[in-house]
Each structure stands twice: as structure tokens, then as C-alpha cells.
Design a protein around this motif. Structure first.
Motif, PDB file in Angstrom:
ATOM      1  N   ASP A 150      22.345 -14.897  23.761  1.00 12.36           N
ATOM      2  CA  ASP A 150      23.223 -15.307  24.854  1.00 12.36           C
ATOM      3  C   ASP A 150      23.256 -16.824  24.994  1.00 12.36           C
ATOM      4  OD1 ASP A 150      23.809 -12.670  25.413  1.00 12.36           O
ATOM      5  OD2 ASP A 150      22.179 -12.462  26.869  1.00 12.36           O
ATOM      6  N   ARG A 151      22.088 -17.457  24.913  1.00 14.52           N
ATOM      7  CA  ARG A 151      21.980 -18.908  25.004  1.00 14.52           C
ATOM      8  C   ARG A 151      21.187 -19.403  23.804  1.00 14.52           C
ATOM      9  NH1 ARG A 151      20.970 -17.315  30.439  1.00 14.52           N
ATOM     10  NH2 ARG A 151      22.587 -18.049  31.899  1.00 14.52           N
ATOM     11  N   TYR A 152      21.682 -20.444  23.189  1.00 18.08           N
ATOM     12  CA  TYR A 152      20.982 -20.976  22.010  1.00 18.08           C
ATOM     13  C   TYR A 152      21.414 -22.412  21.766  1.00 18.08           C
ATOM     14  CZ  TYR A 152      25.421 -19.824  19.733  1.00 18.08           C
ATOM     15  OH  TYR A 152      26.757 -19.729  19.405  1.00 18.08           O
ATOM     16  N   ASP A 153      20.548 -23.141  21.087  1.00 22.28           N
ATOM     17  CA  ASP A 153      20.842 -24.494  20.606  1.00 22.28           C
ATOM     18  C   ASP A 153      21.156 -24.414  19.116  1.00 22.28           C
ATOM     19  OD1 ASP A 153      20.548 -25.773  22.986  1.00 22.28           O
ATOM     20  OD2 ASP A 153      18.428 -26.251  22.698  1.00 22.28           O
ATOM     21  N   LYS A 154      22.153 -25.173  18.720  1.00 25.06           N
ATOM     22  CA  LYS A 154      22.554 -25.180  17.309  1.00 25.06           C
ATOM     23  C   LYS A 154      22.138 -26.514  16.691  1.00 25.06           C
ATOM     24  CE  LYS A 154      26.450 -23.341  16.218  1.00 25.06           C
ATOM     25  NZ  LYS A 154      27.909 -23.101  16.057  1.00 25.06           N
ATOM     26  N   ILE A 155      21.356 -26.440  15.632  1.00 26.53           N
ATOM     27  CA  ILE A 155      20.856 -27.618  14.932  1.00 26.53           C
ATOM     28  C   ILE A 155      21.404 -27.589  13.506  1.00 26.53           C
ATOM     29  CG2 ILE A 155      18.808 -28.910  14.223  1.00 26.53           C
ATOM     30  CD1 ILE A 155      17.273 -27.381  16.404  1.00 26.53           C
ATOM     31  N   ARG A 166      18.523 -21.641  17.812  1.00 26.98           N
ATOM     32  CA  ARG A 166      17.269 -21.319  18.493  1.00 26.98           C
ATOM     33  C   ARG A 166      17.585 -20.757  19.871  1.00 26.98           C
ATOM     34  NH1 ARG A 166      13.619 -26.479  18.554  1.00 26.98           N
ATOM     35  NH2 ARG A 166      12.130 -24.922  19.328  1.00 26.98           N
ATOM     36  N   ALA A 167      17.136 -19.551  20.137  1.00 28.39           N
ATOM     37  CA  ALA A 167      17.408 -18.891  21.417  1.00 28.39           C
ATOM     38  C   ALA A 167      16.502 -19.458  22.509  1.00 28.39           C
ATOM     39  CB  ALA A 167      17.184 -17.392  21.281  1.00 28.39           C
ATOM     40  N   TYR A 168      17.053 -19.521  23.734  1.00 27.24           N
ATOM     41  CA  TYR A 168      16.269 -20.008  24.870  1.00 27.24           C
ATOM     42  C   TYR A 168      16.710 -19.292  26.144  1.00 27.24           C
ATOM     43  CZ  TYR A 168      20.320 -22.832  26.207  1.00 27.24           C
ATOM     44  OH  TYR A 168      21.566 -23.238  26.573  1.00 27.24           O
ATOM     45  N   GLN A 169      15.868 -19.399  27.157  1.00 25.77           N
ATOM     46  CA  GLN A 169      16.169 -18.887  28.497  1.00 25.77           C
ATOM     47  C   GLN A 169      16.018 -20.022  29.503  1.00 25.77           C
ATOM     48  OE1 GLN A 169      13.492 -15.633  29.144  1.00 25.77           O
ATOM     49  NE2 GLN A 169      14.597 -14.228  27.777  1.00 25.77           N
ATOM     50  N   THR A 209      12.497 -18.956  23.177  1.00 31.63           N
ATOM     51  CA  THR A 209      11.859 -17.646  23.023  1.00 31.63           C
ATOM     52  C   THR A 209      11.214 -17.460  21.657  1.00 31.63           C
ATOM     53  OG1 THR A 209      13.929 -16.658  22.217  1.00 31.63           O
ATOM     54  CG2 THR A 209      13.543 -16.662  24.608  1.00 31.63           C
ATOM     55  N   GLY A 210      11.492 -18.351  20.711  1.00 33.64           N
ATOM     56  CA  GLY A 210      10.951 -18.209  19.360  1.00 33.64           C
ATOM     57  C   GLY A 210      11.890 -17.514  18.390  1.00 33.64           C
ATOM     58  N   GLU A 211      12.971 -16.935  18.883  1.00 31.71           N
ATOM     59  CA  GLU A 211      13.944 -16.292  18.002  1.00 31.71           C
ATOM     60  C   GLU A 211      14.852 -17.355  17.369  1.00 31.71           C
ATOM     61  OE1 GLU A 211      15.313 -12.170  19.580  1.00 31.71           O
ATOM     62  OE2 GLU A 211      15.182 -13.503  21.319  1.00 31.71           O
ATOM     63  N   GLU A 212      15.075 -17.210  16.069  1.00 32.38           N
ATOM     64  CA  GLU A 212      15.903 -18.163  15.340  1.00 32.38           C
ATOM     65  C   GLU A 212      16.835 -17.432  14.383  1.00 32.38           C
ATOM     66  OE1 GLU A 212      13.672 -21.125  13.325  1.00 32.38           O
ATOM     67  OE2 GLU A 212      12.970 -22.121  15.164  1.00 32.38           O
ATOM     68  N   TYR A 213      17.948 -18.075  14.111  1.00 27.35           N
ATOM     69  CA  TYR A 213      18.920 -17.548  13.152  1.00 27.35           C
ATOM     70  C   TYR A 213      19.379 -18.715  12.285  1.00 27.35           C
ATOM     71  CZ  TYR A 213      23.379 -15.880  11.309  1.00 27.35           C
ATOM     72  OH  TYR A 213      24.421 -15.563  10.482  1.00 27.35           O
ATOM     73  N   THR A 214      19.254 -18.563  10.976  1.00 27.81           N
ATOM     74  CA  THR A 214      19.573 -19.652  10.043  1.00 27.81           C
ATOM     75  C   THR A 214      20.624 -19.187   9.048  1.00 27.81           C
ATOM     76  OG1 THR A 214      17.319 -20.510  10.236  1.00 27.81           O
ATOM     77  CG2 THR A 214      18.625 -21.288   8.374  1.00 27.81           C
ATOM     78  N   ARG A 215      21.558 -20.077   8.771  1.00 28.20           N
ATOM     79  CA  ARG A 215      22.541 -19.815   7.728  1.00 28.20           C
ATOM     80  C   ARG A 215      22.830 -21.103   6.975  1.00 28.20           C
ATOM     81  NH1 ARG A 215      28.479 -18.854  10.514  1.00 28.20           N
ATOM     82  NH2 ARG A 215      28.672 -20.878  11.603  1.00 28.20           N
TER      83      ARG A 215
END
Length: 409
Positions: A303-308, A332-335, A276-282
């Protein structure tokens, strides 16, 4: 070379002596025990000499006694180098803390190397070592290497020998894996050799027992090939052709031509990820295996995301990694979306899996020929493998009476 190192540590001063009799200055230095070297005559009344830092003050006072002017022209050594920073308190504090860190950290284990393992993974060995107290950050002088090694071997029976050697901050673990004992057949257990698959007999080698088939015979799965019941033939002149029988453990090899049919299915539609283009970084700092989040401490709302995870380890010049690292964790969020599967790729995948399954079934046998067929049925792609093989189809099957006797105790 050693003398240069000593002079560098204690410091030295280069003096220029000028007067009517500068050689008298050298004589006085020798009488007073002042070490000097590198005497260089510049003129008849002027020379240059190097003395130690401790004797430089006394050498300056001797100039008046011989009517010579003594002038310092250069200073070298560690004391003078450190003197430049006597007013830089931050540097002195940092130097002190660095020295303390070196003295303290040198007593802790920072890296662990495992050598000699093949089948037992390094992760298994490191995990068991950590349970017994040897891990990154462990206090080296408090470790009992022999006790830890014995406990690890008790927990990992796949190892026959283990040795732990401590070299400062590095722990070297040498292991030898146990050689599995060969499987020994229980001769007290009687039984027959039966067919695992249907086929035409090519060759039969009966080591013990009576062969019931011969090359060219057709057999079906489960049929007895080598019987464990051995019949004793009587003498030619006897009325009864058989004197009785006895039970043995049948053994031997039976090779046959077989025809196998294997089938595999895969759906023609699959769930795929659409980002979806939404990302969260820490950002995370890792020290001795403990993570500390110093940027991006909020929770993840996807709800669903890949962790890199991208990791940058502190590495010494020799290539040795230290237990200090900076990690960037990106989510990175995905559907999930339904997409058609590439039929050609799916068919090739199923063919590879069927061929692998066939090789496992035939073992040391030979695959003579193969043919594939594919059909779409109810949204599924079905691939069938038909193959002709030459394989060993004999399998030992114990007698029911032997099994009952073994079960009685």
C-alpha cells in the motif's frame, strides 16, 4: 609512418634466401616489380628480405631460377591476423554485426549537450527539443536544425538565440537567454506613495509630488507619505494663497524604523515511516529512453512504499554517457507511525523560516535586532519573531480616478 601503416594493411612476408648467388634473387625481384625492403645479410650465401603479401607467391617461384632456396620465416599484417579467425564463424558474425552497428548507429543522435543556459533549465530545453523531433534516437540526416531551432524559440520566449550543431552521434545546442526589458513606469498614471508598514520616518526623498511627512514623524500602514496632488502657491500679494493643483505620479523613497512581529507554528507530533522489511526488486534495461523490464515483472502489492532507483549508464572513455543503462528498482514497504518531534530542532527550523520571511519583507533594508519566543499550545509549537528594522516603506498607489479612466475602455 604512413608506409608502415600501408604495409600493415596489405600484409608482408619475411623470406630467407640461401644459395650460391642470393643477390641474383634480389635482381629478379626488382625486374619483376616485386616490392621488397629490409634486406639483411646473415651470411655470405644467406640473406633475409621482406616482400609484400601479393608478391610473396611470385617470389617463392623465383628461387628455383637462381638456384636458391626461399623459405618464409614470418608473416605480418591485417590479412594474416584476420585469417586466424576464418573458421571462427561466431567471431566473423559478431565483427560484421559490429561494423553494421557502427555504420547505422552513427546516423542517429545518441547524446545532446546544451550550453549557454543559466535561468532556463536544461530539462526544459531538452523537453521542447524532443517535442520538435530532436531527441535521443532521432535520425540525424532527416533533421532540419534551423526549423527546429526556430520552433523551440517560439515556445521558449526566455531564449533570444538558439543554434543546433550536429557532430555525428552528438548534437550540440547553443543558446542565449533573452535580457528582460526594464520595467518602465507609466507616467500617465497618477497616484501617491503610501506606507506599507507602520514606523518612524528616518529619511524621505521625494522626486515628484509633495512630501506630507518629515523625519521623526510616526506613520501607520496605508498612510499617504508623498502625495500626487501638487498645490500651486500664488504670489505673496495675492488674496488666495493657492492657485490650484495638478496631479502627478508621485515617486521617491521613504525610510523608516519599523517593528515587525511574525509568528509560525508546527505540530509537536508527526507521521514517520516505519519500514516493515518487505522489498520488491526489478531490473530494467533502458535503450534510447525506452524501458524494458527483464526481471521482476510482477505487480507491487504494498500500500505504501518508497521507490529507490540505482542507474548504471554506459559511459565512454571521455566521460560521455550513452543512452544505454541498466536500472535496479527497489520498492521498500513502510507503515505510518506517530512520533514526537524534536522540540529544539523544530524551534530552530521555525526561527530560520521566520528570519527568511523577514528578510523578504525588508528587502534591501537592515535588520537591527531580533528576539524569539516559543510556547506550546494545543499540541503545536508556536514561535514568535520580534524585530526592529530600517527599511523602505513607500509603495505607489494609483488614484481611484486614474483607475476608473483605465477601466472605462
Amino acid at each position: 609512418m604512413l608506409q608502415r601503416l600501408v604495409n600493415l594493411l596489405r600484409g608482408s612476408v619475411c623470406l630467407e634466401v640461401e644459395g650460391a648467388f642470393p643477390e641474383r634473387f634480389l635482381n629478379l625481384c626488382a625486374q619483376r616489380g616485386i616490392l621488397f625492403w629490409r634486406v639483411e645479410w646473415l651470411e655470405t650465401t644467406r640473406l633475409r628480405v621482406t616482400v609484400t603479401r601479393g608478391g610473396s607467391r611470385q617470389a617463392l617461384l623465383l628461387g628455383d631460377r637462381v638456384l636458391c632456396s626461399v623459405t618464409p620465416v614470418g608473416r605480418k599484417g591485417l590479412p594474416y591476423f584476420l585469417a586466424r579467425f576464418r573458421r571462427r564463424y561466431a567471431f566473423l558474425v559478431g565483427l560484421t554485426l559490429s561494423a553494421l552497428a557502427v555504420c547505422i548507429l552513427s546516423a542517429f543522435i545518441l547524446t545532446i549537450e546544451v550550453k549557454g543556459n543559466v535561468n532556463v533549465t536544461t530539462a526544459e530545453i531538452l523537453t521542447e527539443l524532443r517535442r520538435q523531433g530532436l531527441g535521443v534516437g532521432a535520425f540525424g540526416p532527416a533533421l532540419d536544425e534551423r526549423t527546429i531551432g526556430n520552433k523551440v524559440m517560439l515556445q521558449l520566449p526566455e531564449l533570444s538565440w538558439l543554434s543546433i550543431n550536429l557532430y555525428g552521434i552528438r548534437a550540440e545546442v547553443l543558446v542565449r537567454e533573452a535580457v528582460p526589458a526594464p520595467e518602465v513606469a507609466d507616467e500617465s498614471q497618477t497616484g501617491s506613495i503610501v506606507a506599507t508598514a507602520s514606523g518612524i520616518i528616518i529619511k524621505i526623498d521625494a522626486l515628484s509630488g509633495d512630501a506630507l511627512v518629515k523625519p521623526g514623524d510616526t506613520v501607520v500602514a496605508g498612510e499617504t507619505l508623498i502625495s500626487g496632488t501638487v498645490r500651486l502657491e500664488s504670489a505673496p500679494y495675492s488674496a488666495d494663497p493657492y492657485m490650484g493643483s495638478y496631479q502627478v505620479r508621485a515617486s521617491g523613497q521613504v525610510w523608516a524604523r519599523t517593528w515587525r512581529t511574525l509568528t509560525a507554528r508546527i505540530p509537536l507530533e508527526a507521521q514517520v515511516k516505519a519500514y516493515t522489511g518487505e522489498e520488491y526488486t526489478r531490473w530494467i534495461f533502458t535503450c534510447f529512453g525506452r524501458d524494458t523490464v527483464f526481471s521482476g515483472k510482477g505487480g507491487i502489492s504494498f500500500d505504501r512504499y518508497d521507490k529507490i532507483r540505482n542507474t548504471w549508464n554506459l559511459t565512454l572513455p571521455g566521460g560521455r554517457e550513452m543512452p544505454l543503462a541498466v536500472i535496479r528498482e527497489t520498492c521498500r514497504a513502510y507503515q505510518l507511525e506517530t512520533a514526537p518531534v524534536d522540540r529544539t530542532a523544530a524551534e530552530e527550523l521555525l526561527q530560520e523560516r521566520l528570519l527568511t520571511q523577514l528578510e523578504e519583507l525588508t528587502g534591501e533594508g537592515e535588520i537591527v535586532s531580533t528576539s524569539y519566543s516559543a510556547v506550546e499550545r494545543e499540541g503545536m509549537l508556536e514561535v514568535t519573531l520580534r524585530a526592529e528594522c530600517r527599511e523602505e516603506i513607500g509603495r505607489f498607489a494609483p488614484d481611484p480616478i486614474t483607475q476608473e479612466n483605465e477601466a472605462d475602455p
